[in-house]
Motif scaffolding. Structure first.
Motif, mmCIF file in Angstrom:
data_model
loop_
_atom_site.group_PDB
_atom_site.id
_atom_site.type_symbol
_atom_site.label_atom_id
_atom_site.label_comp_id
_atom_site.label_asym_id
_atom_site.label_seq_id
_atom_site.Cartn_x
_atom_site.Cartn_y
_atom_site.Cartn_z
ATOM 1 N N GLN A 1 -37.871 7.747 -33.285
ATOM 2 C CA GLN A 1 -36.507 7.522 -33.786
ATOM 3 C C GLN A 1 -35.800 8.831 -34.145
ATOM 4 O O GLN A 1 -35.049 8.901 -35.109
ATOM 5 C CB GLN A 1 -36.526 6.563 -34.975
ATOM 6 C CG GLN A 1 -37.082 5.204 -34.619
ATOM 7 C CD GLN A 1 -37.157 4.266 -35.802
ATOM 8 O OE1 GLN A 1 -37.036 4.662 -36.960
ATOM 9 N NE2 GLN A 1 -37.369 2.992 -35.518
ATOM 10 N N SER A 2 -36.030 9.846 -33.316
ATOM 11 C CA SER A 2 -35.421 11.148 -33.560
ATOM 12 C C SER A 2 -33.992 11.241 -33.024
ATOM 13 O O SER A 2 -33.286 12.190 -33.323
ATOM 14 C CB SER A 2 -36.266 12.239 -32.898
ATOM 15 O OG SER A 2 -36.240 12.072 -31.482
ATOM 16 N N GLY A 3 -33.611 10.290 -32.189
ATOM 17 C CA GLY A 3 -32.293 10.355 -31.569
ATOM 18 C C GLY A 3 -32.311 11.099 -30.249
ATOM 19 O O GLY A 3 -31.266 11.344 -29.656
ATOM 20 N N SER A 4 -33.509 11.460 -29.804
ATOM 21 C CA SER A 4 -33.647 12.124 -28.511
ATOM 22 C C SER A 4 -34.993 11.736 -27.907
ATOM 23 O O SER A 4 -35.881 11.245 -28.591
ATOM 24 C CB SER A 4 -33.531 13.642 -28.652
ATOM 25 O OG SER A 4 -34.595 14.139 -29.418
ATOM 26 N N ILE A 5 -35.106 11.976 -26.610
ATOM 27 C CA ILE A 5 -36.315 11.626 -25.871
ATOM 28 C C ILE A 5 -37.100 12.896 -25.579
ATOM 29 O O ILE A 5 -36.600 13.803 -24.908
ATOM 30 C CB ILE A 5 -35.952 10.913 -24.541
ATOM 31 C CG1 ILE A 5 -35.185 9.618 -24.804
ATOM 32 C CG2 ILE A 5 -37.180 10.674 -23.684
ATOM 33 C CD1 ILE A 5 -35.983 8.513 -25.470
ATOM 34 N N ASP A 6 -38.331 12.972 -26.108
ATOM 35 C CA ASP A 6 -39.176 14.132 -25.829
ATOM 36 C C ASP A 6 -39.952 13.891 -24.540
ATOM 37 O O ASP A 6 -39.839 12.837 -23.918
ATOM 38 C CB ASP A 6 -40.097 14.454 -27.016
ATOM 39 C CG ASP A 6 -41.109 13.360 -27.318
ATOM 40 O OD1 ASP A 6 -41.540 12.621 -26.399
ATOM 41 O OD2 ASP A 6 -41.496 13.243 -28.501
ATOM 42 N N SER A 7 -40.758 14.858 -24.144
ATOM 43 C CA SER A 7 -41.424 14.768 -22.846
ATOM 44 C C SER A 7 -42.401 13.597 -22.757
ATOM 45 O O SER A 7 -42.506 12.955 -21.712
ATOM 46 C CB SER A 7 -42.112 16.081 -22.482
ATOM 47 O OG SER A 7 -43.109 16.379 -23.419
ATOM 48 N N SER A 8 -43.129 13.289 -23.837
ATOM 49 C CA SER A 8 -44.062 12.155 -23.750
ATOM 50 C C SER A 8 -43.306 10.840 -23.685
ATOM 51 O O SER A 8 -43.709 9.926 -22.956
ATOM 52 C CB SER A 8 -45.054 12.170 -24.916
ATOM 53 O OG SER A 8 -44.414 11.902 -26.140
ATOM 54 N N GLU A 9 -42.207 10.724 -24.423
ATOM 55 C CA GLU A 9 -41.379 9.517 -24.360
ATOM 56 C C GLU A 9 -40.744 9.382 -22.976
ATOM 57 O O GLU A 9 -40.664 8.279 -22.426
ATOM 58 C CB GLU A 9 -40.296 9.548 -25.447
ATOM 59 C CG GLU A 9 -40.853 9.468 -26.852
ATOM 60 C CD GLU A 9 -39.861 9.842 -27.939
ATOM 61 O OE1 GLU A 9 -40.048 9.383 -29.074
ATOM 62 O OE2 GLU A 9 -38.902 10.615 -27.667
ATOM 63 N N LEU A 10 -40.337 10.509 -22.410
ATOM 64 C CA LEU A 10 -39.752 10.510 -21.069
ATOM 65 C C LEU A 10 -40.782 10.062 -20.036
ATOM 66 O O LEU A 10 -40.481 9.247 -19.161
ATOM 67 C CB LEU A 10 -39.208 11.892 -20.718
ATOM 68 C CG LEU A 10 -38.587 12.051 -19.336
ATOM 69 C CD1 LEU A 10 -37.385 11.130 -19.164
ATOM 70 C CD2 LEU A 10 -38.195 13.505 -19.095
ATOM 71 N N THR A 11 -41.986 10.583 -20.153
ATOM 72 C CA THR A 11 -43.055 10.197 -19.228
ATOM 73 C C THR A 11 -43.290 8.696 -19.294
ATOM 74 O O THR A 11 -43.383 8.024 -18.261
ATOM 75 C CB THR A 11 -44.350 10.959 -19.555
ATOM 76 O OG1 THR A 11 -44.101 12.365 -19.416
ATOM 77 C CG2 THR A 11 -45.490 10.561 -18.640
ATOM 78 N N GLN A 12 -43.377 8.149 -20.508
ATOM 79 C CA GLN A 12 -43.592 6.708 -20.671
ATOM 80 C C GLN A 12 -42.447 5.907 -20.065
ATOM 81 O O GLN A 12 -42.677 4.903 -19.385
ATOM 82 C CB GLN A 12 -43.742 6.356 -22.149
ATOM 83 C CG GLN A 12 -45.022 6.854 -22.762
ATOM 84 C CD GLN A 12 -45.070 6.618 -24.269
ATOM 85 O OE1 GLN A 12 -44.098 6.200 -24.891
ATOM 86 N NE2 GLN A 12 -46.221 6.903 -24.863
ATOM 87 N N ALA A 13 -41.218 6.344 -20.307
ATOM 88 C CA ALA A 13 -40.062 5.628 -19.771
ATOM 89 C C ALA A 13 -40.092 5.623 -18.246
ATOM 90 O O ALA A 13 -39.955 4.568 -17.613
ATOM 91 C CB ALA A 13 -38.767 6.267 -20.278
ATOM 92 N N LEU A 14 -40.286 6.776 -17.660
ATOM 93 C CA LEU A 14 -40.280 6.876 -16.203
ATOM 94 C C LEU A 14 -41.416 6.064 -15.587
ATOM 95 O O LEU A 14 -41.230 5.408 -14.554
ATOM 96 C CB LEU A 14 -40.339 8.340 -15.762
ATOM 97 C CG LEU A 14 -39.099 9.167 -16.112
ATOM 98 C CD1 LEU A 14 -39.324 10.637 -15.771
ATOM 99 C CD2 LEU A 14 -37.856 8.627 -15.428
#
Length: 179
Positions: free
Chosen positions: A85-98
């Protein structure tokens, strides 16, 4: 019905020059990130190109309604993947999303996407600006671009083996036709 009236009121408030909506107008007034910052202009251009169904360079109310729903749906997706809930997507969150979207990109490609769409990756903000990571508007743009590029690649990969046999001209024509 009440929602449509509220949406019309919002559209009318930001559309100060009737029937002449511009990218800048939408960037500054209509499309706002969760932290009340205006959308990145390149994201606005991409979204306008996607929702300008009559291809007149403007967004009318019915197009705006579709765009608004699209943004609302993406906000839910963003909140789901912004696990800290930082208001941005970090690399691990991006990996999970993709990965959940069906794109299994290598670490190097994810890092490249992160660098391309994270405004803090290329310039120091001096304590001002968005938190490190990909902001909502840029997350939408990154995902849309990845989808568009993947679809363009699939169109060229006629035997579906993950390799394409095209010349430079065909490749450039395909990429440059993307919105």
């Amino acid at each position: 019905m009440h929602f449509i009236r509220r949406l019309w009121s919002w559209f009318s408030a930001v559309d100060t020059v009737p029937d002449r909506s511009t990218e800048r107008l939408f960037a500054e007034r209509a499309l706002i990130n969760g932290d009340w910052t205006a959308f990145d202009l390149d994201t606005v251009k991409l979204l306008i190109a996607m929702f300008d169904t009559d291809k007149n360079g403007t967004i009318g109310f019915s197009e705006f309604a579709g765009l608004w729903k699209y943004i609302k749906d993406w906000q839910d997706v963003f909140k789901h993947f912004d696990r800290d809930q930082s208001g941005s997507i970090d690399s691990s969150e991006l990996t999970q999303a993709l990965q959940q979207f069906g794109y299994n990109l290598s670490r190097n490609l994810v890092a490249l996407v992160q660098r391309k769409y994270d405004p803090t990756a290329t310039a120091a903000t001096g304590g001002r600006g968005p938190p490190p990571g990909i902001t909502f508007d840029r997350f939408v743009r990154a995902c849309v671009v990845i989808r568009q590029l993947s679809e363009a690649f699939k169109g060229l990969d006629t035997d579906r083996d993950g390799w394409i046999q095209v010349n430079y001209e065909q490749f450039m024509e395909t990429v440059l036709r993307l919105p």
